[in-house]
Design a protein around this motif. Sequence first.
Motif, PDB file in Angstrom:
ATOM      1  N   ILE A   8       0.833  -1.197   0.000  1.00 44.07           N
ATOM      2  CA  ILE A   8       0.000   0.000   0.000  1.00 44.07           C
ATOM      3  C   ILE A   8       0.869   1.249   0.000  1.00 44.07           C
ATOM      4  CG2 ILE A   8      -1.690   1.319   1.350  1.00 44.07           C
ATOM      5  CD1 ILE A   8      -2.948  -1.312   2.140  1.00 44.07           C
ATOM      6  N   GLU A   9       2.043   1.182   0.652  1.00 41.81           N
ATOM      7  CA  GLU A   9       2.935   2.333   0.689  1.00 41.81           C
ATOM      8  C   GLU A   9       3.373   2.746  -0.710  1.00 41.81           C
ATOM      9  OE1 GLU A   9       6.161   1.392   3.269  1.00 41.81           O
ATOM     10  OE2 GLU A   9       4.931   1.508   5.067  1.00 41.81           O
ATOM     11  N   SER A  10       3.592   1.783  -1.607  1.00 46.42           N
ATOM     12  CA  SER A  10       4.048   2.105  -2.950  1.00 46.42           C
ATOM     13  C   SER A  10       2.881   2.328  -3.914  1.00 46.42           C
ATOM     14  CB  SER A  10       4.951   0.983  -3.477  1.00 46.42           C
ATOM     15  OG  SER A  10       4.219  -0.221  -3.574  1.00 46.42           O
ATOM     16  N   TRP A  11       1.678   2.102  -3.457  1.00 52.06           N
ATOM     17  CA  TRP A  11       0.494   2.267  -4.279  1.00 52.06           C
ATOM     18  C   TRP A  11       0.210   3.751  -4.456  1.00 52.06           C
ATOM     19  CZ3 TRP A  11      -4.597   3.929  -2.945  1.00 52.06           C
ATOM     20  CH2 TRP A  11      -5.565   3.675  -3.910  1.00 52.06           C
ATOM     21  N   ASP A  12      -0.190   4.149  -5.643  1.00 52.40           N
ATOM     22  CA  ASP A  12      -0.399   5.565  -5.972  1.00 52.40           C
ATOM     23  C   ASP A  12      -1.871   5.809  -6.290  1.00 52.40           C
ATOM     24  OD1 ASP A  12      -0.509   8.118  -7.118  1.00 52.40           O
ATOM     25  OD2 ASP A  12       1.411   7.868  -8.142  1.00 52.40           O
ATOM     26  N   TYR A  13      -2.558   6.526  -5.400  1.00 54.63           N
ATOM     27  CA  TYR A  13      -3.982   6.794  -5.569  1.00 54.63           C
ATOM     28  C   TYR A  13      -4.256   7.547  -6.865  1.00 54.63           C
ATOM     29  CZ  TYR A  13      -8.601   8.784  -4.751  1.00 54.63           C
ATOM     30  OH  TYR A  13      -9.916   9.147  -4.884  1.00 54.63           O
ATOM     31  N   GLN A  14      -3.513   8.617  -7.119  1.00 53.90           N
ATOM     32  CA  GLN A  14      -3.757   9.432  -8.307  1.00 53.90           C
ATOM     33  C   GLN A  14      -3.532   8.633  -9.594  1.00 53.90           C
ATOM     34  OE1 GLN A  14      -2.013  10.614  -5.651  1.00 53.90           O
ATOM     35  NE2 GLN A  14      -3.275  12.327  -4.992  1.00 53.90           N
ATOM     36  N   ALA A  15      -2.500   7.798  -9.608  1.00 57.42           N
ATOM     37  CA  ALA A  15      -2.243   6.972 -10.791  1.00 57.42           C
ATOM     38  C   ALA A  15      -3.388   5.981 -11.002  1.00 57.42           C
ATOM     39  CB  ALA A  15      -0.918   6.228 -10.636  1.00 57.42           C
ATOM     40  N   THR A  16      -3.909   5.438  -9.917  1.00 59.78           N
ATOM     41  CA  THR A  16      -5.023   4.497 -10.019  1.00 59.78           C
ATOM     42  C   THR A  16      -6.272   5.188 -10.553  1.00 59.78           C
ATOM     43  OG1 THR A  16      -4.102   3.202  -8.199  1.00 59.78           O
ATOM     44  CG2 THR A  16      -6.405   2.807  -8.755  1.00 59.78           C
ATOM     45  N   VAL A  17      -6.527   6.404 -10.101  1.00 60.49           N
ATOM     46  CA  VAL A  17      -7.675   7.162 -10.607  1.00 60.49           C
ATOM     47  C   VAL A  17      -7.511   7.409 -12.109  1.00 60.49           C
ATOM     48  CG1 VAL A  17      -8.858   9.400 -10.527  1.00 60.49           C
ATOM     49  CG2 VAL A  17      -8.274   8.210  -8.400  1.00 60.49           C
ATOM     50  N   ARG A  18      -6.304   7.738 -12.538  1.00 64.13           N
ATOM     51  CA  ARG A  18      -6.068   7.944 -13.974  1.00 64.13           C
ATOM     52  C   ARG A  18      -6.310   6.650 -14.757  1.00 64.13           C
ATOM     53  NH1 ARG A  18      -1.944  11.174 -11.829  1.00 64.13           N
ATOM     54  NH2 ARG A  18      -0.389   9.541 -12.071  1.00 64.13           N
ATOM     55  N   GLU A  19      -5.907   5.514 -14.184  1.00 66.92           N
ATOM     56  CA  GLU A  19      -6.144   4.223 -14.833  1.00 66.92           C
ATOM     57  C   GLU A  19      -7.650   3.957 -14.963  1.00 66.92           C
ATOM     58  OE1 GLU A  19      -4.074   1.331 -12.499  1.00 66.92           O
ATOM     59  OE2 GLU A  19      -2.121   2.223 -12.914  1.00 66.92           O
ATOM     60  N   ILE A  20      -8.392   4.249 -13.912  1.00 63.76           N
ATOM     61  CA  ILE A  20      -9.845   4.061 -13.946  1.00 63.76           C
ATOM     62  C   ILE A  20     -10.467   4.957 -15.016  1.00 63.76           C
ATOM     63  CG2 ILE A  20     -11.993   4.374 -12.640  1.00 63.76           C
ATOM     64  CD1 ILE A  20     -10.276   3.691 -10.090  1.00 63.76           C
ATOM     65  N   GLU A  21     -10.033   6.200 -15.061  1.00 60.21           N
ATOM     66  CA  GLU A  21     -10.551   7.133 -16.073  1.00 60.21           C
ATOM     67  C   GLU A  21     -10.260   6.638 -17.485  1.00 60.21           C
ATOM     68  OE1 GLU A  21      -8.639  10.737 -14.806  1.00 60.21           O
ATOM     69  OE2 GLU A  21     -10.302  11.273 -13.469  1.00 60.21           O
ATOM     70  N   ALA A  22      -9.061   6.079 -17.696  1.00 54.66           N
ATOM     71  CA  ALA A  22      -8.710   5.557 -19.016  1.00 54.66           C
ATOM     72  C   ALA A  22      -9.600   4.369 -19.382  1.00 54.66           C
ATOM     73  CB  ALA A  22      -7.232   5.143 -19.039  1.00 54.66           C
ATOM     74  N   ILE A  23      -9.888   3.516 -18.414  1.00 56.52           N
ATOM     75  CA  ILE A  23     -10.773   2.375 -18.660  1.00 56.52           C
ATOM     76  C   ILE A  23     -12.164   2.869 -19.020  1.00 56.52           C
ATOM     77  CG2 ILE A  23     -11.950   0.425 -17.563  1.00 56.52           C
ATOM     78  CD1 ILE A  23      -9.328  -0.019 -15.936  1.00 56.52           C
ATOM     79  N   ILE A  24     -12.659   3.848 -18.275  1.00 55.16           N
ATOM     80  CA  ILE A  24     -13.992   4.393 -18.545  1.00 55.16           C
ATOM     81  C   ILE A  24     -14.051   4.993 -19.948  1.00 55.16           C
ATOM     82  CG2 ILE A  24     -15.624   6.209 -17.892  1.00 55.16           C
ATOM     83  CD1 ILE A  24     -14.746   5.657 -14.951  1.00 55.16           C
ATOM     84  N   GLU A  25     -13.026   5.751 -20.322  1.00 52.35           N
ATOM     85  CA  GLU A  25     -12.986   6.340 -21.668  1.00 52.35           C
ATOM     86  C   GLU A  25     -13.019   5.253 -22.738  1.00 52.35           C
ATOM     87  OE1 GLU A  25      -9.602   8.926 -21.914  1.00 52.35           O
ATOM     88  OE2 GLU A  25     -10.379  10.249 -20.350  1.00 52.35           O
ATOM     89  N   GLU A  26     -12.262   4.175 -22.515  1.00 53.43           N
ATOM     90  CA  GLU A  26     -12.222   3.076 -23.480  1.00 53.43           C
ATOM     91  C   GLU A  26     -13.591   2.409 -23.596  1.00 53.43           C
ATOM     92  OE1 GLU A  26     -10.614   0.797 -26.402  1.00 53.43           O
ATOM     93  OE2 GLU A  26      -9.549   2.380 -25.336  1.00 53.43           O
ATOM     94  N   ILE A  27     -14.234   2.208 -22.465  1.00 55.12           N
ATOM     95  CA  ILE A  27     -15.574   1.609 -22.475  1.00 55.12           C
ATOM     96  C   ILE A  27     -16.560   2.527 -23.197  1.00 55.12           C
ATOM     97  CG2 ILE A  27     -17.526   0.990 -20.990  1.00 55.12           C
ATOM     98  CD1 ILE A  27     -15.439  -0.102 -18.968  1.00 55.12           C
ATOM     99  N   GLU A  28     -16.480   3.825 -22.916  1.00 53.65           N
ATOM    100  CA  GLU A  28     -17.406   4.784 -23.524  1.00 53.65           C
ATOM    101  C   GLU A  28     -17.237   4.896 -25.029  1.00 53.65           C
ATOM    102  OE1 GLU A  28     -16.708   8.342 -21.229  1.00 53.65           O
ATOM    103  OE2 GLU A  28     -18.316   7.833 -19.817  1.00 53.65           O
ATOM    104  N   ARG A  29     -16.046   4.633 -25.536  1.00 53.21           N
ATOM    105  CA  ARG A  29     -15.832   4.687 -26.985  1.00 53.21           C
ATOM    106  C   ARG A  29     -16.667   3.635 -27.708  1.00 53.21           C
ATOM    107  NH1 ARG A  29      -9.947   4.725 -26.075  1.00 53.21           N
ATOM    108  NH2 ARG A  29      -9.554   6.860 -25.455  1.00 53.21           N
ATOM    109  N   GLY A  30     -16.961   2.537 -27.009  1.00 52.67           N
ATOM    110  CA  GLY A  30     -17.809   1.502 -27.588  1.00 52.67           C
ATOM    111  C   GLY A  30     -17.131   0.611 -28.601  1.00 52.67           C
ATOM    112  N   ASN A  31     -15.808   0.576 -28.612  1.00 56.91           N
ATOM    113  CA  ASN A  31     -15.078  -0.223 -29.588  1.00 56.91           C
ATOM    114  C   ASN A  31     -14.638  -1.591 -29.066  1.00 56.91           C
ATOM    115  OD1 ASN A  31     -15.255   1.896 -31.428  1.00 56.91           O
ATOM    116  ND2 ASN A  31     -13.365   2.813 -30.693  1.00 56.91           N
ATOM    117  N   LEU A  32     -14.884  -1.858 -27.799  1.00 64.17           N
ATOM    118  CA  LEU A  32     -14.425  -3.116 -27.207  1.00 64.17           C
ATOM    119  C   LEU A  32     -15.407  -4.251 -27.483  1.00 64.17           C
ATOM    120  CD1 LEU A  32     -13.349  -1.915 -23.638  1.00 64.17           C
ATOM    121  CD2 LEU A  32     -11.856  -2.429 -25.557  1.00 64.17           C
ATOM    122  N   PRO A  33     -14.870  -5.442 -27.746  1.00 60.99           N
ATOM    123  CA  PRO A  33     -15.758  -6.604 -27.795  1.00 60.99           C
ATOM    124  C   PRO A  33     -16.393  -6.783 -26.419  1.00 60.99           C
ATOM    125  CG  PRO A  33     -13.550  -7.152 -28.593  1.00 60.99           C
ATOM    126  CD  PRO A  33     -13.493  -5.780 -28.016  1.00 60.99           C
TER     127      PRO A  33
END
Length: 73
Positions: A8-33
């Motif tokens: 947990i000490e090496s875990w980065d909250y802000q980086a994780t939020v950015r990863e979640i946002e990227a996943i959401i953007e990818e899902i919203e594009r509608g191009n995923l199987p």
Amino acid sequence: MSEIKPEIESWDYQATVREIEAIIEEIERGNLPLEELFAEFAVAVEKLRRCETFLERGKEQMNLLIETLEDSG
């Protein structure tokens, strides 16, 4: 106060939020199987749970500190 685990000490909250946002953007594009969409959604939910746990622990620590300040004042 509870001890923080090393992973947990090496875990980065802000980086994780950015990863979640990227996943959401990818899902919203509608191009995923559909199968990949479900997999990405599951990853996002797990990351959100970890963020929520992190924020709850931080809130508990802040409340303990506030109580300590109020008791000493």
